[in-house]
Write an enzyme that holds these catalytic residues in place. Structure first.
Site, short mmCIF file in Angstrom:
data_model
loop_
_atom_site.label_atom_id
_atom_site.label_comp_id
_atom_site.label_asym_id
_atom_site.label_seq_id
_atom_site.Cartn_x
_atom_site.Cartn_y
_atom_site.Cartn_z
N ASP A 1 -0.93 -6.24 -0.32
CA ASP A 1 -1.37 -5.63 0.94
C ASP A 1 -2.88 -5.47 0.98
O ASP A 1 -3.51 -5.07 -0.01
CB ASP A 1 -0.74 -4.24 1.11
CG ASP A 1 0.53 -4.26 1.93
OD1 ASP A 1 0.78 -5.26 2.63
OD2 ASP A 1 1.26 -3.26 1.89
N GLU B 1 -1.60 -5.70 8.49
CA GLU B 1 -0.86 -5.14 9.61
C GLU B 1 -1.56 -5.45 10.93
O GLU B 1 -2.79 -5.52 10.98
CB GLU B 1 -0.71 -3.63 9.45
CG GLU B 1 0.10 -3.22 8.23
CD GLU B 1 0.25 -1.71 8.10
OE1 GLU B 1 -0.13 -0.98 9.05
OE2 GLU B 1 0.75 -1.26 7.05
N ASP C 1 0.82 -1.21 0.00
CA ASP C 1 0.00 0.00 0.00
C ASP C 1 0.86 1.26 0.00
O ASP C 1 0.33 2.37 -0.13
CB ASP C 1 -0.99 0.00 1.17
CG ASP C 1 -0.33 -0.09 2.53
OD1 ASP C 1 0.91 -0.17 2.60
OD2 ASP C 1 -1.06 -0.09 3.55
N SER C 2 2.17 1.09 0.06
CA SER C 2 3.09 2.22 -0.16
C SER C 2 2.92 2.80 -1.55
O SER C 2 3.41 3.90 -1.84
CB SER C 2 4.54 1.77 0.05
OG SER C 2 4.80 0.55 -0.62
N LYS D 1 -1.22 -9.58 2.72
CA LYS D 1 -0.50 -9.11 3.91
C LYS D 1 -1.38 -8.12 4.64
O LYS D 1 -2.02 -7.27 4.02
CB LYS D 1 0.83 -8.46 3.55
CG LYS D 1 1.63 -8.01 4.79
CD LYS D 1 3.03 -7.54 4.44
CE LYS D 1 3.08 -6.18 3.83
NZ LYS D 1 2.61 -5.10 4.77
N GLU E 1 9.03 -4.29 10.88
CA GLU E 1 9.41 -2.97 10.37
C GLU E 1 9.87 -2.06 11.49
O GLU E 1 9.18 -1.88 12.50
CB GLU E 1 8.26 -2.30 9.62
CG GLU E 1 8.66 -0.94 9.06
CD GLU E 1 7.67 -0.36 8.05
OE1 GLU E 1 7.91 0.77 7.59
OE2 GLU E 1 6.67 -1.03 7.74
#
EC number: 2.1.2.11
Length: 277
Positions: A88, A120, A49-50, A118, A186
């Site tokens: 993501d 978070e 999502d970056s 993925k 991270e």
């Protein structure tokens, strides 16, 4: 049988089996050309999502949508021949509960062909990870600095220093116990990353963590020098593509204004040349 048919793309089970073995290599990709560039070197490629920041110019990852992840995921999927594709889950697509997470994860897999998603979060996401993995959706977890939570974390600071290390360790153990096949660590202290790597049976993928992690990942636009608005401490620039591209554009503009481009070899005659016999 063709050489292409003989290529075996890694699966989540293959990545899991790499625990304690040869380091796992990963980069992000958001476009077809970049995916082609990184494919042969990587074990898995992440459509992160970056993309919101490095491609769309958003101030954070929070504005990224499912439609954006599907679109970029499809573009990358068409390029990959060697690497496993992970995508993501964007902010707001899974936090409400396991059922919401399943619907959106299933959409990502169905519309892009990705091998895994993925998401978070640690302890608070364990139930969701367990729900997904029990329903045939492989999950890569992400703990430590979780960019989607910057408003509650107070920014992009290192996570897990001092007593806070117990929280990050608990998060890593929770996602491992819930069935994640790997976990991204991270922006955590190296000693903590090494401790987590030793404590859990799934691979750790470091980004601003430790060389002792089971693998590493970077944002491709950071390491290639394409994204230059800022440079995190954990990024090593392996290229200067923004500077190289800017110089090329400036040279093009100079030649256009001087009418030296297009040159004779770039233009067409009134009649097609005769074919050689």
């Amino acid at each position: 049988m063709s050489a292409t048919a003989q290529i075996r793309v890694p699966t989540p089970q293959d990545i899991l089996a790499r625990k304690g073995g040869d380091p796992i290599v990963s980069l992000t990709a958001y476009t077809h050309p970049i995916a082609e560039m990184v494919d042969e070197a990587c074990d898995f490629v992440l459509v992160g999502d970056s993309v919101g920041m490095v491609i769309h110019g958003l101030p954070s990852t929070l504005g990224v949508t499912m439609d954006m992840m599907v679109m970029h995921g499809q573009a990358v999927a068409r390029a990959l021949k060697h690497s496993m594709l992970v995508i993501d889950m964007p902010f707001g697509s899974y936090e409400e509960g396991p059922e919401q997470a399943f619907r959106n994860a299933a959409r990502l897999m169905r519309e892009t062909g990705c091998a895994a998603v993925k998401l978070e979060g640690g302890v608070e996401m364990a139930e969701t990870i367990r729900f997904l993995t029990s329903r045939s959706i492989p999950v890569m977890a992400h703990v430590g600095l979780t960019p989607q939570a910057i408003n509650t974390l107070g920014g992009y600071a290192v996570q897990g220093r001092g007593e806070d290390g117990d929280r990050v360790m608990a998060d890593a153990k929770a996602v491992s116990d819930a069935g994640a096949f790997a976990v991204v660590l991270e922006k955590v202290p190296a000693n903590l990353a090494d401790g987590i790597t030793a404590a859990i049976p799934i691979p750790t993928i470091g980004i601003g963590a430790s060389a002792g992690c089971d693998g590493q990942i970077l944002v491709v636009d950071d390491m290639l020098g394409l994204f230059t608005k800022f440079k995190p401490k954990f990024v090593k620039r392996y290229g200067t593509l923004f500077d190289d591209g800017k110089a090329a554009v400036e040279q093009y503009a100079k030649e256009v204004r001087a009418r030296s481009f297009p040159a004779p070899e770039h233009i067409f005659a009134d009649q097609a040349p005769e074919k050689k016999k």
